[in-house]
Motif scaffolding. Structure first.
Motif, PDB file in Angstrom:
ATOM      1  N   LYS A   3      12.743   3.219  55.060  1.00  0.00           N
ATOM      2  CA  LYS A   3      13.487   2.798  53.876  1.00  0.00           C
ATOM      3  C   LYS A   3      13.314   1.305  53.622  1.00  0.00           C
ATOM      4  N   GLN A  10      10.127   0.454  51.828  1.00  0.00           N
ATOM      5  CA  GLN A  10      10.035   0.850  50.426  1.00  0.00           C
ATOM      6  C   GLN A  10      10.877  -0.115  49.595  1.00  0.00           C
ATOM      7  N   ASN A  68      12.744   0.939  46.205  1.00  0.00           N
ATOM      8  CA  ASN A  68      13.822   1.883  46.469  1.00  0.00           C
ATOM      9  C   ASN A  68      14.969   1.215  47.219  1.00  0.00           C
TER      10      ASN A  68
END
Length: 313
Positions: free
Chosen positions: A259, A262, A265
């Motif tokens: 995560k 990214q 995001n």
């Protein structure tokens, strides 16, 4: 009655003893797109008795710097904001070359306001990072200038003591200062993004609730990896993010590591968390604001004010 003339130091160009304008933090052209009536006024939702005629303003910029920012604001309004509004706030129009400069000009005003007017992040180690971000955004904006304004900065090398003896450490610091001053700001690890509330996962009901709100402030993630300056209006969320690569982040599992890699995001997730927090604060303030509206015939006075007013949207 004429407004009191404020003389001081321009926050952008650094010139001193100069008249400061009442500068909008979020541009006036944005507020004009929010107004429902010609005589609409704005309230601070968290200080409901505080009124703004055409948006929040602070004595911040000189006339020349106001004019400098104005060209970015007009371009953004004509090439992006009005086209977005024509699409009924449902999708984003193509981004034009130079939109980043508008985003950064607003982000710089917000973070400057947070740091040096509201004096936020005092006695926290995050303040140093925010001050670095403000300094870098200011340097970037000043290096884009094509006007004849002479920019003064505390980072400029001191040439008055050139003949004085210095220690080795002082010479190293002077060299570093000269290099930093002469090196153009590249915005390394700084990104700008535009999202819609729809894209962040908000329902039509909440998007409608936020439609009359204009807000902008700075926040950072708990791991100190993301320092974000964002503004929100008419279903748009406009963010400038500094990825603080010096922070040490130890993910608890592989999913969190993925995560963190990214970036976009991760930014969207952080923005949604922050907007959710703002929504909770709005809910908490609602009963008190209703009390204010119900006292001293305030609600009736507002109804009378807008009864025959010309509706513009």
């Amino acid at each position: 009655m004429s407004k009191k003339c404020v003389i001081g130091k321009c926050a952008l160009c650094g010139r001193e003893n100069i008249q400061l304008m009442q500068s909008h933090i979020i541009p006036k052209l944005v507020y004009s797109r929010i107004k429902t009536y010609q005589n609409s006024r704005f309230r601070n939702y968290f200080d409901f008795n505080q009124l703004y005629q055409d948006g929040e303003k602070k004595p911040m910029l000189c006339h020349e710097c106001e004019q400098y920012f104005s060209k970015y604001e007009v371009e953004f309004t004509n090439k992006f904001l009005d086209k977005y509004l024509d699409l009924n706030n449902q999708s984003l129009p193509p981004q034009y070359d130079g939109i980043q400069n508008y985003i950064i000009s607003v982000a710089w005003r917000i973070v400057y306001d947070d740091l040096f007017i509201y004096n936020s992040f005092t006695d926290t180690y995050m303040r140093t990072t925010y001050e670095l971000l403000e300094k870098r955004l200011r340097k970037y904006l000043n290096q884009l200038r094509t006007d004849n304004v002479v920019v003064f900065t505390a980072d400029a090398p001191d040439e008055t003591n050139g003949n004085q003896l210095k220690s080795f450490g002082e010479m190293i610091l002077a060299c570093e200062k000269a290099i930093n001053y002469s090196t153009p700001e590249s915005l390394e690890n700084i990104e700008t993004h535009i999202f819609t509330l729809k894209e962040l996962g908000y329902s039509d009901e909440l998007i409608k609730l936020f439609d009359a709100f204009i807000l902008g402030y700075s926040f950072n993630s708990g791991d100190q990896k993301k320092y974000v300056v964002f503004s929100m209006y008419k279903g748009l969320v406009i963010a400038t993010i500094f990825w603080n690569n010096k922070a040490i982040f130890i993910p608890s599992n592989i999913k969190e590591l993925f995560k963190s890699m990214q970036r976009k995001n991760a930014l969207k997730s952080s923005l949604k968390e922050e907007i959710d927090y703002t929504l909770e604060q709005i809910k908490k303030a609602y009963p008190k604001n209703q009390e204010i509206l119900n006292s001293n015939n305030t609600r009736e006075k507002l109804e009378e004010r807008y009864k025959d007013a010309k509706r513009i949207r």
